[in-house]
Design an enzyme around this catalytic site. Structure first.
Site, PDB file in Angstrom:
ATOM      1  N   LYS A 132       0.799  -1.207   0.000  1.00  0.00           N
ATOM      2  CA  LYS A 132       0.000   0.000   0.000  1.00  0.00           C
ATOM      3  C   LYS A 132       0.839   1.266   0.000  1.00  0.00           C
ATOM      4  CE  LYS A 132      -3.376   0.316   2.771  1.00  0.00           C
ATOM      5  NZ  LYS A 132      -4.673   0.841   2.396  1.00  0.00           N
TER       6      LYS A 132
ATOM      7  N   ASP B 188     -16.382  -9.724   9.009  1.00  0.00           N
ATOM      8  CA  ASP B 188     -15.067  -9.638   8.359  1.00  0.00           C
ATOM      9  C   ASP B 188     -14.397  -8.299   8.629  1.00  0.00           C
ATOM     10  OD1 ASP B 188     -15.258 -12.143   7.090  1.00  0.00           O
ATOM     11  OD2 ASP B 188     -16.434 -11.293   5.448  1.00  0.00           O
TER      12      ASP B 188
ATOM     13  N   CYS C 208      -7.251 -10.735   6.351  1.00  0.00           N
ATOM     14  CA  CYS C 208      -6.341 -11.164   5.280  1.00  0.00           C
ATOM     15  C   CYS C 208      -5.650  -9.917   4.728  1.00  0.00           C
ATOM     16  CB  CYS C 208      -7.126 -11.863   4.187  1.00  0.00           C
ATOM     17  SG  CYS C 208      -8.480 -10.886   3.544  1.00  0.00           S
TER      18      CYS C 208
ATOM     19  N   GLU D  86      -4.790  -2.268   7.803  1.00  0.00           N
ATOM     20  CA  GLU D  86      -4.368  -1.219   6.881  1.00  0.00           C
ATOM     21  C   GLU D  86      -4.859   0.163   7.297  1.00  0.00           C
ATOM     22  OE1 GLU D  86      -6.122  -3.104   3.306  1.00  0.00           O
ATOM     23  OE2 GLU D  86      -7.260  -1.252   3.115  1.00  0.00           O
TER      24      GLU D  86
ATOM     25  N   GLY E  44     -16.594 -17.601   3.331  1.00  0.00           N
ATOM     26  CA  GLY E  44     -17.879 -16.968   3.015  1.00  0.00           C
ATOM     27  C   GLY E  44     -18.308 -17.069   1.576  1.00  0.00           C
TER      28      GLY E  44
ATOM     29  N   HIS F  87      -5.467 -17.570  -3.509  1.00  0.00           N
ATOM     30  CA  HIS F  87      -5.023 -16.651  -4.560  1.00  0.00           C
ATOM     31  C   HIS F  87      -4.457 -17.401  -5.740  1.00  0.00           C
ATOM     32  CE1 HIS F  87      -4.859 -14.569  -0.678  1.00  0.00           C
ATOM     33  NE2 HIS F  87      -5.357 -13.568  -1.363  1.00  0.00           N
TER      34      HIS F  87
HETATM   35  N1  GLN Z   1     -16.543 -13.084   3.445  1.00  0.00           N
HETATM   36  C1  GLN Z   1     -15.764 -12.508   2.394  1.00  0.00           C
HETATM   37  C2  GLN Z   1     -15.564 -13.522   1.272  1.00  0.00           C
HETATM   38  O1  GLN Z   1     -15.490 -14.659   1.541  1.00  0.00           O
HETATM   39  C3  GLN Z   1     -14.432 -12.042   2.890  1.00  0.00           C
HETATM   40  C4  GLN Z   1     -13.691 -11.261   1.844  1.00  0.00           C
HETATM   41  C5  GLN Z   1     -12.375 -10.715   2.292  1.00  0.00           C
HETATM   42  O2  GLN Z   1     -11.813 -11.129   3.263  1.00  0.00           O
HETATM   43  N2  GLN Z   1     -11.855  -9.778   1.567  1.00  0.00           N
HETATM   44  O3  GLN Z   1     -15.456 -13.175   0.122  1.00  0.00           O
HETATM   45 ZN    ZN Z   2     -10.091 -12.476   3.201  1.00  0.00          ZN
END
Ligand code: GLN
Ligand code: ZN
Length: 766
Positions: A112, A603, A647, A609, A436, A698
């Site tokens: 960032k 979440d 994350c 950040e 999720g 990812h």
């Molecule tokens: N619950 C969200 C998903 O599963 C979480 C997304 C995230 O952490 N950026 O997409």
């Molecule tokens: Zn995530």
């Protein structure tokens, strides 16, 4: 007479033209000439906008095909040598390969840009790093602009920031040692700009707003003593914070001027003006480059007028930072609420504001009809905004006032809650779950788009989404997961989805800003008290829960993440806005609980950040951020299980705050870094339940059962089995079903294998 300029413009184009041009080029659908033409058009439009607004300086050199840091490296011939490109003959394809990786090399790391949501590519400095002649792009763009007019001001990222923002690799002890060689290139570049006929160069040194180590701060004097003699007049630009601790150092530098951020740190304007040398320009950034609110012209003028008095024509009126952090043009917003629209200014409108403020400093102009009318219109808009019922919601105010300390605590401590939760959840050891979202397939996207276009009826849309939920539930039961999710098919984005349903949020049509490379985001605008008119997620989650005997986890975005990924109000502190969002979410949590959804995840991927740039501001931020989370999570019964998820960041340094959230369970990204985070648990024991990710979502690769078993074993070395969960790193929306099928089946198998080993070990011990 003062002068007007901005520090840079958005380079994505009013309709994200850069994104489309660059991505078509990557796919091989268009050739280089087409791409070049798209870039030329955007640059020409940006120069035209500045000219039309009446700015005294046309800023150039702010156009970048991917990233300003990468472009500066390309200019001084210092792309990471592992890509093996010839610096002076660097092609756009080479440049993109470094940014995105190629068949042989991983992409450069991205991180960032200060406390913005823009990500830059991190320079890699090794003992083999060499600097030399690089691309000609900057000089060509300057030429392109000089052909139109002489008042061209190129902008260049400064040498100390370029070096500081990079990382040492390959055993290099200290990147500082590369400075002399780098400076030789800056001398070359600046001399060349001077030879082109450029009068001023804006040289950005944003690192001055950080807690800068002494050797770096002390380097400013010798560095600029070396550059100034060969360069055009230099305007050294700082932004994103208070740099008044450096005022004496900056005043003594042999540069022709300095820019300071008067939005983030208004008081420093007076500090600087009071001791500013008589031969130097002071550029005052009073138009907010980080937010979308229209500038309060009267207030900004009141701040500028005394500066103009002392500085005269040495005062430059400016945006606080580059305008690349705000959307391009409000004129494109036709569907936005008419009243809210009158309170906003995007980049194009901010150019007018800067020009207008400069004109208003001239007594005759200020008395003139045009400036008078503009100030009157602005005053009316500001007054309307201050008192609008759209902004002020009495119900929200009352609830805020009624908030007590008790509202930030669960009824019982974790140990008691865990006991109550185990009693009904009856989960096995090492319970499995996901984060999720499930794959956002083309069919799902198409249905959402059709519904939005009113080309699909509400009932058809509901039924399409319900079919997706049924599919997700069936699949999760087949994998053998323990805690299920509904899959988030109905959500486009984890902030916009909620922003659309909450009062106090506005969603724009074209308010895109660059996140990195060709990737743009469209942050909602939080303009008023945040209020929940009706539950947002209950119908989806409750429907999913009806389909299965397994617990289904409700899914919400947390208050800090919603704040971080939106444009926020500038008429109240961030923490108050966060608290309002938290109150709305607290009601949503209660509604879910009442509907029988008794595992709920909130979440907070953006918690880390949001950390302020300066160490001295961090504790206060963490305190209110944690409080906001606890306000939304604490209203439930002991046996309702609250999860959170994080994350995208490294969390080592904020583990105590993460623990202070007091979620019953946290799922956290660790697979990508091979559970590196677990090292931090040596020093700090996480007190509640935790699921370090065992599947790097990812990557399109499907991890094997053995790989995930290994990660689980590694986690068990640090976290007791009774408190360990098994889950992926993040949501699965970017994956396809084939990958998810494979990975989750393997994940459940891995958990079962480790479970039976644990059971066997226990039996042996007994
Ligand atoms: N619950 C969200 C998903 O599963 C979480 C997304 C995230 O952490 N950026 O997409
Ligand atoms: Zn995530």
């Amino acid at each position: 007479m003062a002068q007007a300029h901005v520090l840079g413009l958005p380079r994505i184009g009013a309709r994200c033209e850069l994104k489309f041009a660059v991505e078509a080029f990557w796919r091989g659908d268009t050739d280089l000439a087409t791409l070049q033409a798209a870039g030329r058009d955007i640059r020409a439009a940006n120069r035209r906008a500045q000219r039309e607004a009446g700015l005294d300086w046309i800023t150039v050199g702010d156009f970048h095909w991917y990233d300003q840091v990468l472009s500066t490296l390309a200019l001084v011939g210092a792309l990471p040598e592992r890509f093996g490109a010839a610096p002076a003959a660097l092609t756009l394809a080479d440049y993109f390969a470094a940014a995105r990786g190629d068949a042989r090399h991983g992409a450069m790391e991205m991180t960032k840009w200060f406390d913005t949501n823009y990500h830059y590519l991190v320079p890699e400095y090794s003992p083999r790093t060499r600097f030399g002649a690089g691309t000609q792009w900057l000089f060509e763009e300057v030429e392109e602009a000089l052909n139109e007019a002489r008042n061209v001001k190129p902008v260049l990222l400064g040498p100390l920031s370029l070096l500081f923002l990079g990382k040492e690799k390959g055993g290099l002890a200290d990147r500082f040692s590369l400075l002399p060689e780098l400076l030789a290139q800056y001398e070359r570049v600046l001399a060349r700009l001077k030879a082109q006929g450029v009068a001023w160069v804006q040289i950005d040194e944003p690192i001055l707003a950080l807690d800068l180590p002494a050797p770096w701060r002390d380097a400013f004097a010798p560095v600029y003593a070396r550059l100034a003699p060969v360069a055009p007049a230099l305007l050294l630009a700082t932004y994103f914070g208070d740099v008044s601790e450096h005022v004496a150092m900056l005043a003594a530098l042999p540069v022709a001027g300095v820019h300071v951020d008067g939005v983030r740190a208004p008081a420093q304007l007076e500090t600087f003006a009071a001791q500013w040398p008589h031969d130097k320009v002071l550029s005052a950034g009073v138009v907010d480059g980080r937010n979308v609110w229209r500038c309060d012209l009267a207030r900004a003028r009141a701040r500028l007028a005394p500066l103009a008095e002392t500085l005269g024509e040495r005062l430059w009126v400016a945006s606080s930072c580059s305008l690349m952090h705000c959307p391009v043009d409000l004129a494109n917003e036709v569907r936005l609420d008419r009243e809210v629209r009158t309170w906003l200014a995007f980049a194009r409108q901010k150019l007018d504001e800067v020009a207008l403020l400069r004109r208003s400093l001239d007594a005759a102009e200020f008395a003139g009809a045009e400036v008078c009318a503009a100030f009157a219109a602005d005053a009316a808009a500001q007054a309307a905004r201050r008192t609008s019922p759209r902004i002020h919601n009495e119900v929200v105010q009352k609830r805020l006032a009624a908030l007590t300390e008790a509202d930030t605590h669960r009824a019982s401590p974790y140990a008691v809650r865990a006991h109550a939760q185990r009693a009904w959840l009856k989960l096995p050891l090492l319970p499995t779950t996901t984060i999720g979202s499930f794959p956002q397939t083309p069919e799902i996207r198409a249905a959402r788009a059709e519904f939005k276009r009113c080309a699909m009826s509400h009932l058809d849309y509901l039924e399409t989404m319900r079919a997706q939920i049924r599919l997700a539930i069936e699949k999760q039961e087949a994998y053998g997961l323990d805690v299920l999710v509904h899959g988030e098919a109905e959500r486009n984005d984890m902030v916009e989805y909620f922003g659309d349903l909450l009062w106090g949020f506005a969603i724009t049509e074209h308010g895109w800003v660059q996140s990195y490379g060709s990737r743009c985001v469209k942050p909602p605008v939080i303009y008023g008290d945040v209020y929940l008119p009706e539950p947002m997620t209950v119908t989806w989650s409750a429907y999913a829960q009806q389909l299965t005997d397994k617990p289904v986890k409700g899914m919400l975005s947390g208050p800090v993440t919603m704040l971080q990924w939106s444009f926020v109000r500038d008429d109240q502190p961030r923490e108050l806005t966060a608290l309002q969002i938290a109150l709305a979410l607290r009601e949503e949590v209660a509604a879910l609980e009442a509907a029988g959804v008794r595992v709920i995840q909130i979440d907070e991927p953006a918690l880390r950040e949001g950390l302020p740039l300066r160490e001295c501001d961090r504790a206060a931020y963490l305190e209110w951020a944690v409080r906001a989370f606890r306000v939304c999570a604490s209203g439930v019964a002991d046996d309702t299980q609250i999860h959170t998820h994080m994350c995208y960041s490294e969390f080592h340094d904020i583990l105590p705050s993460i623990a202070a959230l007091d979620a019953d369970v946290i799922s956290i990204e660790t697979a990508r870094s091979d559970m590196e985070l677990l090292g931090a648990f040596e020093a700090f024991e996480y007190p509640n339940e935790i699921g370090p990710g065992v599947y790097d979502i990812h990557s399109p690769r499907v991890p094997t059962q053995a790989q995930m078993e290994q990660l689980i074993e590694a986690a068990l070395a640090r976290i007791p089995a009774q408190r360990l969960w098994i889950n992926p790193d993040c949501g699965l929306k970017t994956r396809d079903w084939a990958q998810v099928d494979g990975a989750l089946a393997n994940m459940v198998a891995a958990a079962r294998a480790v479970r039976s080993r644990l059971a066997a070990a226990q039996a042996r011990a007994a």
